[in-house]
Each structure stands twice: as structure tokens, then as C-alpha cells.
Write an enzyme that holds these catalytic residues in place. Structure first.
Site, mmCIF file in Angstrom:
data_model
loop_
_atom_site.group_PDB
_atom_site.id
_atom_site.type_symbol
_atom_site.label_atom_id
_atom_site.label_comp_id
_atom_site.label_asym_id
_atom_site.label_seq_id
_atom_site.Cartn_x
_atom_site.Cartn_y
_atom_site.Cartn_z
ATOM 1 N N HIS A 16 -73.385 54.466 -16.776
ATOM 2 C CA HIS A 16 -74.201 55.553 -17.363
ATOM 3 C C HIS A 16 -73.263 56.615 -17.909
ATOM 4 C CE1 HIS A 16 -77.992 58.169 -17.293
ATOM 5 N NE2 HIS A 16 -77.040 58.904 -17.848
ATOM 6 N N HIS A 18 -72.391 59.463 -21.334
ATOM 7 C CA HIS A 18 -72.672 60.133 -22.614
ATOM 8 C C HIS A 18 -71.358 60.362 -23.349
ATOM 9 C CE1 HIS A 18 -76.847 61.098 -21.483
ATOM 10 N NE2 HIS A 18 -76.351 61.155 -20.253
ATOM 11 N N LYS A 102 -83.361 52.652 -22.741
ATOM 12 C CA LYS A 102 -83.363 53.868 -21.916
ATOM 13 C C LYS A 102 -84.685 54.609 -22.061
ATOM 14 C CE LYS A 102 -81.961 57.237 -19.340
ATOM 15 N NZ LYS A 102 -80.822 58.107 -19.353
ATOM 16 N N HIS A 139 -84.594 57.648 -16.661
ATOM 17 C CA HIS A 139 -84.360 59.012 -16.180
ATOM 18 C C HIS A 139 -85.594 59.357 -15.348
ATOM 19 C CE1 HIS A 139 -82.677 63.188 -16.540
ATOM 20 N NE2 HIS A 139 -83.862 63.390 -15.997
ATOM 21 N N HIS A 177 -78.897 57.845 -12.032
ATOM 22 C CA HIS A 177 -78.423 59.051 -11.351
ATOM 23 C C HIS A 177 -79.363 59.549 -10.252
ATOM 24 C CE1 HIS A 177 -81.002 60.592 -14.493
ATOM 25 N NE2 HIS A 177 -80.084 60.559 -15.427
ATOM 26 N N ASP A 252 -72.690 59.515 -15.468
ATOM 27 C CA ASP A 252 -73.493 60.485 -16.231
ATOM 28 C C ASP A 252 -72.602 61.618 -16.746
ATOM 29 O OD1 ASP A 252 -75.719 61.534 -17.465
ATOM 30 O OD2 ASP A 252 -76.482 62.525 -15.676
HETATM 31 C C1 NCD Z 1 -77.432 64.656 -20.141
HETATM 32 C C2 NCD Z 1 -76.869 65.060 -21.497
HETATM 33 O O1 NCD Z 1 -76.267 66.139 -21.574
HETATM 34 O O2 NCD Z 1 -76.993 64.303 -22.448
HETATM 35 N N1 NCD Z 1 -77.398 65.767 -19.238
HETATM 36 C C3 NCD Z 1 -77.425 65.714 -17.894
HETATM 37 O O3 NCD Z 1 -77.525 66.775 -17.254
HETATM 38 N N2 NCD Z 1 -77.345 64.584 -17.243
HETATM 39 C C4 NCD Z 1 -78.802 64.140 -20.325
HETATM 40 C C5 NCD Z 1 -79.260 63.318 -19.167
HETATM 41 O O4 NCD Z 1 -78.795 62.211 -18.951
HETATM 42 O O5 NCD Z 1 -80.146 63.778 -18.455
HETATM 43 ZN ZN ZN Z 2 -77.364 60.870 -18.501
#
Ligand code: NCD
Ligand code: ZN
Length: 350
Positions: A16, A18, A102, A139, A177, A252
Site C-alpha cells: 500500500h 502513494h 481500490k 479504505h 491500514h 501507506d
Molecule cells: C492518503 C493520501 O494522502 O493519499 N492519506 C492518508 O492519510 N493515508 C490517502 C489514504 O490512503 O487515505
Molecule cells: Zn493510503
């Protein structure tokens, strides 16, 4: 037996992550590519990744941003919207363009305005995924503004996830998460046959909700789902360190420019990529469970996703290395890593 000072494990994966696009992607990707063999790339871009063409273009952008010689492989995902087309999702899965879908409940978190407003609208997609064995990554928070933010995950389990499992017995789901003892118990109770798994972040193993307010408000510890009270953090640590097949690593890691975090309305997201596997090693060391780190970080995820573990290994050595104070982004902004400027307890040897 005393804990070892050096640990060799199969190269781990981040299930996971970003990465963003453009200059931010180029700034943050090297940290992940150095540590992990693969990562599940979140599709919450602006606009989100909803078509095969866009997933391919995004994968190409990630590949072009990799440091020379990196063997890292991005695993792409499709952002589920109310109007999603089952054929498009099926085609991308069969052709290997994406490996999962997702689900963000609409408005649950950063860039989720396009998310699903009602699961009834995506039934045909879920039925198709059930048939072809494509995982749904969730999520897991309700978005009802009446529900206290600290209860949103636990309420989601009863209100949404339990009925979803009942209606789609063949659907393979990852609850992303997890942050509560409730979610840990729910996943354990429903994991049989590899039907439900969960990722656990490093920061949720380390931070509880009190840490977010230690000496003042700490915007860099704010993420979604929000960190819960200490009893929940302890349940997460126990679940991760158990080595059970249903729990696996997902950072995450979610970079935002410092100005967007240190703001009257700060963004959610903790940027752990610069020390991700080191943080997990620290937690497993504290738990006396270093021998289970490999299962959690390198084996359980591939098993769930029906992939082989990575061929190579990484070596972790006891002894710190300083986390960067800031990570500069070529567009002019900066990102603040988790534990910026502090020493890690473990370091990665190349
Ligand atoms: C994530 C993001 O910034 O893209 N932020 C987070 O707090 N985890 C979005 C997400 O996965 O919820
Ligand atoms: Zn995330």
C-alpha cells in the site's frame, strides 16, 4: 537466544503506497525502490486512475522515474467509481495492467471525492471481480459525519464490510491500514481460505493518538485512518508480530508538501518511505519477533496476491542511520519524513 545484530530476509514488498506524479514522484520513489521489490501503487491521483490507458501511462511514468539499475516493479490499481465498467476492469486484470481495485468510500480521505457513494452501484463490478479472483482493496472507514472519527473504522466493519463479505462470498478483500483491535479481530475471524487480509502501516505500530498532541499539535502524525488509543496500537503490534498469513506490510507512505501539512486545514498522510523497512524491524525487535519479520514483510503479501516472493534478499544491520530532515521536490516544495533528523535503530545495507 539474544536478538541478532544482522538480519537477512527476502526482499520485502509494500502492499500500500502513494507515489503521486511528476516532481513529487521523482523525489519519493528512490526510497521505496531501494527497499522493496514491488509495491501496490494507490490510484488516488487528480483525476484518479480509472482506465487501463491511464494505469499504463502512470506505470510508464513510474518506470521512467526509477534510479538506474533498480529492480523495482510497480503493481497498479484501479480507482473504483460509481460508474466503473466491469469489462474495463476485467480486461486490465487479464492483461496484467492492474492487479486490484481500490475502494474509497466517497470523501473518506485525500483525493477520494470520486469514490463510491453506494456499494449497490458497483455490484456488477464486484460480481465480476469475484468471478475472476481480482482483489478489492478497501479504505475501511464510514464517512457519516455523525460518526466520531475514532469510531469510523469499527463502525465500517459492521455496517459495510460484514454485509459485503456475506453478499460476495468469493470476493477477495484487503482491509487496508487497519488501526483498531476491532479490525484485527474481524480480519482473523474472516481470514479463512485467504478471503480477507489486512495491511498494517509502520506508523500505526509506533504512534498512538496521544502522540499526535504531545506538547502541541503534530500535523505530521495526522493520517487517515487516524491513530487510535494505545490499546489498539498494542493489538496491531501483536497482529503484525504474530506472523499470521492474513497480516502483511503496507506502509501507506503518503507524501504531502510541508505547507499542506502545516496548515489551518492540514492534509492527512505520513511519509515513512525513507525508513520504512527499518521502522518495521525496530518494532519486531521490540516485540522479540525478528524471526517473523520476513513472513510479514516478504511472504504473506505475495501469498495473498498469488505471486511468488521476490527472488533476492535485503540485509538489515542493527545501528542507526539518520533519517533526512527534509526531502526536496524539484517543483520547489519539501516533504518531511516520519522521524525526520532522528536516528533509526536498524539500517539497510546495500
Ligand atoms: C492518503 C493520501 O494522502 O493519499 N492519506 C492518508 O492519510 N493515508 C490517502 C489514504 O490512503 O487515505
Ligand atoms: Zn493510503
Amino acid at each position: 537466544m539474544p536478538a541478532p545484530d544482522r538480519l537477512v530476509i527476502r526482499r520485502p514488498d509494500d502492499w500500500h503506497l502513494h507515489l503521486r506524479e511528476g516532481a513529487m514522484l521523482r523525489a519519493v520513489l528512490p526510497f521505496t525502490a531501494r527497499r522493496f521489490g514491488r509495491a501496490i501503487i494507490m490510484p488516488n491521483l487528480k483525476p484518479p486512475v480509472t482506465t487501463v490507458a491511464r494505469a499504463r501511462a502512470y506505470r510508464d511514468e513510474i518506470m521512467a522515474a526509477l534510479p538506474p539499475g533498480a529492480a523495482f516493479r510497480p503493481l497498479m490499481t484501479c480507482y473504483l467509481t460509481d460508474g466503473a465498467d466491469p469489462d474495463e476492469i476485467d480486461r486490465g486484470f487479464r492483461d496484467g495492467d492492474w492487479v486490484a481495485v481500490k475502494l474509497y468510500p466517497a470523501h473518506a480521505t485525500t483525493n477520494s471525492a470520486h469514490g463510491v457513494t453506494d456499494l449497490a452501484r458497483v455490484r456488477p463490478v464486484l460480481q465480476r471481480m469475484e468471478r475472476i479472483g481480482m482483489p478489492l482493496l478497501i479504505h475501511g472507514e464510514v464517512t457519516d459525519p455523525e460518526i466520531d472519527i475514532f469510531d469510523r473504522e469499527a463502525v465500517f466493519l459492521e455496517r459495510t464490510l460484514a454485509p459485503l463479505l456475506a453478499e460476495h462470498p468469493g470476493l477477495r478483500i484487503v482491509l487496508e491500514h487497519v488501526t483498531t483491535a476491532d479490525a484485527v479481530a474481524f480480519v482473523r475471524a474472516n481470514a479463512a481460505g485467504g478471503r480477507l487480509g489486512a495491511t498494517i502501516t509502520a506508523h500505526h505500530l509506533i504512534v498512538n493518538r496521544t502522540h499526535m498532541f504531545q506538547g502541541g499539535i503534530r500535523p505530521h502524525l495526522y493520517c487517515l485512518p487516524i491513530a487510535k488509543r494505545e490499546t489498539h496500537r498494542l493489538a496491531l503490534r501483536e497482529a503484525a508480530a504474530s506472523g499470521e498469513a492474513c497480516f502483511f506490510l503496507g506502509t501507506d507512505s503518503a507524501p504531502h508538501p510541508i505547507a499542506d501539512k502545516e496548515s489551518a486545514c492540514g492534509c492527512a498522510g505520513v511519509f515513512t518511505a525513507p525508513s520504512a523497512i527499518e521502522l518495521y524491524a525496530e518494532v519486531f525487535d521490540e516485540m522479540g519477533a525478528l524471526d517473523r519479520l520476513e513472513a510479514f514483510a516478504s511472504l504473506n503479501g505475495p501469498r495473498f496476491y498469488r505471486m511468488d516472493p521476490n527472488p533476492g534478499t535485503i540485509t538489515l544491520q542493527r545501528g542507526g542511520e539518520t533519517v533526512p530532515e527534509r526531502v526536496a521536490v524539484a517543483s520547489g516544495s519539501e516533504v518531511l519524513p516520519f522521524r525526520a533528523g532522528e536516528a533509526t535503530r536498524w539500517r539497510l545495507l546495500d
